[in-house]
Scaffold this active site. Structure first.
Site, PDB file in Angstrom:
ATOM      1  N   LYS A 250       0.827  -1.217   0.000  1.00  0.00           N
ATOM      2  CA  LYS A 250       0.000   0.000   0.000  1.00  0.00           C
ATOM      3  C   LYS A 250       0.857   1.261   0.000  1.00  0.00           C
ATOM      4  O   LYS A 250       0.495   2.264  -0.580  1.00  0.00           O
ATOM      5  CB  LYS A 250      -0.883   0.016   1.256  1.00  0.00           C
ATOM      6  CG  LYS A 250      -2.156  -0.760   1.107  1.00  0.00           C
ATOM      7  CD  LYS A 250      -3.235  -0.164   2.022  1.00  0.00           C
ATOM      8  CE  LYS A 250      -4.541  -0.895   1.834  1.00  0.00           C
ATOM      9  NZ  LYS A 250      -4.670  -2.058   2.731  1.00  0.00           N
ATOM     10  N   ARG A 251       1.988   1.177   0.655  1.00  0.00           N
ATOM     11  CA  ARG A 251       2.859   2.351   0.738  1.00  0.00           C
ATOM     12  C   ARG A 251       3.341   2.806  -0.635  1.00  0.00           C
ATOM     13  O   ARG A 251       3.735   3.941  -0.821  1.00  0.00           O
ATOM     14  CB  ARG A 251       4.071   2.049   1.628  1.00  0.00           C
ATOM     15  CG  ARG A 251       3.760   2.028   3.099  1.00  0.00           C
ATOM     16  CD  ARG A 251       5.047   1.922   3.900  1.00  0.00           C
ATOM     17  NE  ARG A 251       5.816   0.730   3.520  1.00  0.00           N
ATOM     18  CZ  ARG A 251       5.551  -0.495   3.947  1.00  0.00           C
ATOM     19  NH1 ARG A 251       4.561  -0.679   4.781  1.00  0.00           N
ATOM     20  NH2 ARG A 251       6.269  -1.528   3.556  1.00  0.00           N
TER      21      ARG A 251
END
Ligand code: GLU
Length: 477
Positions: A250-251
């Site tokens: 997600k980062r």
């Protein structure tokens, strides 16, 4: 024996790029082998599973063209099968009830940590007597079911990508929980048990999944043996890594397939790119359809090393796809992006005009979303003049040129813009460059951009050329 593979996503989020890529490899292998591709939704985790995620996953697989032959099957509807298997394992004494409380397990982990040991269950309830079990039940303790893992066992398999893989039983964390406590007796099955039971019941011949499941594979092989079933082939595909070499997460700003769609990648380009994440075609050809890749596909050309996600490569592939799309198709793909940007587009919008706009900006597109910026000026009323355009308008002689253009605008033959520009050049006794630059500044508000004649044509169709020329006169010298 005919090949049967499966994709087994958990509906705890939108279709993830890693799951989709596992889907690609399963699909390619099944098609290459003339086998069957089964879709199974692993929704045993009732707290985290949601039907909207299931819908999202199915829609995403369809969007990518990863069609399945059987399913979707839902683990939540197959409880009886798991109960039977758990009972079989209990009957054969491969499994037992463990009554340890969470506090006891926590204490065990703490003391192991203090001694510098890796946390593991110490199998303390493996040999409880019936009386001891009775006593725990009388205390109201709810048991879990644990599967016996022999510390002395060495588990080896020939992985389709990684070659020989070996795990020691002692590294598997002690006897593993296969079912949680439940008032129904045998309890809710956990992942490793449900997967094995399903893969056996569905006749899966090849388990193709991400490398993060390797430790599960060692445990699952033991379950196959205990259930007396044939162990399938295991093929662990490399993980997708970010630029720093860590698992894409997600980062990195993108996880779900829809993130890529919203950025403006086409399904064909994305699926092509995902195939190249780990696999290389024998003919070196990098642009292909799924069917073409299937014809050449084998795991012998899949890398063991993690596959670095390369945005430049994806962009390049996407632009190749966009540039060869027929204009009506490209227009249809762009419309949602223009609508999303709030541009005035209705059913009455002239299709010919939209297609001319697409033809004009199409060659500059890398992602569909680029069309938002590139087309902005054509949807706007009036023009925003950037610094360079304002400077151009202040060039001596520009004002007279624009006035002449406005004066003759009624006689403009839109099919012969070069002729019109030539005439202005001659009557104004100026260089053609001055006319061209003045027009570009006035009509488009910027000194760089698409073909001037084509752009003018689009603006003329909306009567925007006259108002923009008038607007520019106010600034020009
Ligand atoms: N439900 C598992 C996952 O989404 C499936 C793993 C497997 O293929 O066995 O990771």
């Amino acid at each position: 024996m005919s090949v049967r593979v499966r994709l087994a996503p958990s509906p705890t989020g939108n279709l993830h790029i890693g799951t989709a890529r596992t889907g690609v490899f399963n699909w390619l292998f099944a098609r290459h082998q003339g086998g069957q591709f089964v879709l199974r939704i692993e929704d045993t985790d009732q707290e985290r599973s949601r039907s909207e995620y299931t819908e999202n996953i199915l829609e995403g697989l369809r969007w990518l063209g990863l069609t399945w032959d059987e399913g979707p099957f839902f683990q939540s509807q197959r409880g009886d099968l798991y109960q039977q298997a758990i009972q079989t394992l209990l009957d054969r004494e491969w499994a037992y009830y463990c009554y340890c409380s969470e506090a006891e397990l926590e204490q065990l982990r703490t003391s192991q940590k203090a001694q510098g040991q890796a946390p593991r269950y110490d199998n303390r309830h493996r040999h409880l007597t019936p009386a001891q079990q009775q006593a725990y039940r009388a205390e109201g303790r709810e048991p879990v079911v644990r599967f016996k893992i022999d510390d002395a066992r060495v588990i080896t398999w020939l992985d389709g990508v990684r070659g020989e893989v070996t795990w020691k039983g002692q590294d598997l964390g002690g006897d593993m929980v296969i079912a949680r406590a439940s008032d129904r007796g045998v309890g809710q099955p956990l992942y490793n048990l449900a997967v094995v039971v399903d893969d056996i019941a569905m006749g899966i011949t090849h388990v193709i999944r991400g490398e993060d499941h390797i430790a599960n594979t060692a445990k699952q092989i033991l379950l196959y043996e205990a259930l007396g079933a044939t162990v399938p082939e295991f093929i662990h595909t490399p993980l997708i890594l970010n630029a720093a070499g860590q698992k894409l997460s997600k980062r990195d700003g993108v996880t779900s397939i829809w993130d890529f769609r919203d950025l403006g990648y086409t399904a064909a380009a994305l699926v092509n790119y995902m195939t190249l994440l780990g696999w290389s075609p024998p003919d070196g050809q990098e642009i292909f359809t799924l069917d073409q890749a299937a014809a050449n596909f084998s795991f012998s050309r899949v890398n063991r090393a993690g596959a670095k996600f390369d945005w430049d490569k994806l962009d390049w592939l996407n632009s190749q796809y966009l540039h060869q799309l027929p204009i009506p198709e490209l227009t249809a793909a762009l419309v949602p992006f223009w609508q999303g940007a709030g541009y005035p587009l209705g059913p009455e919008t002239d299709q010919t005009w939209l297609e001319a706009l697409t033809a004009l900006i199409g060659p500059s597109l890398v992602r569909l979303k680029d069309a938002v910026g590139l087309a902005k000026t054509f949807f706007e009323t009036g023009v925003t003049l950037d610094e360079a355009a304002q400077q151009q308008l202040r060039q001596p002689g520009t004002r007279a040129v624009l006035q002449a253009v406005l004066q003759d605008l009624d006689s403009l033959d839109i099919n012969n813009i070069p002729g019109f520009i030539q005439a202005i050049t001659e009557t104004q006794h100026v260089k053609k460059g001055l006319v061209m630059r003045g027009l570009r500044a006035a009509l488009l508000g910027a000194m760089h951009g698409p073909d001037l004649a084509q752009a003018w044509l689009l603006l003329h169709a909306k009567g925007e050329d006259r108002s923009r020329l008038t607007q520019a006169l106010a600034v020009s010298a």
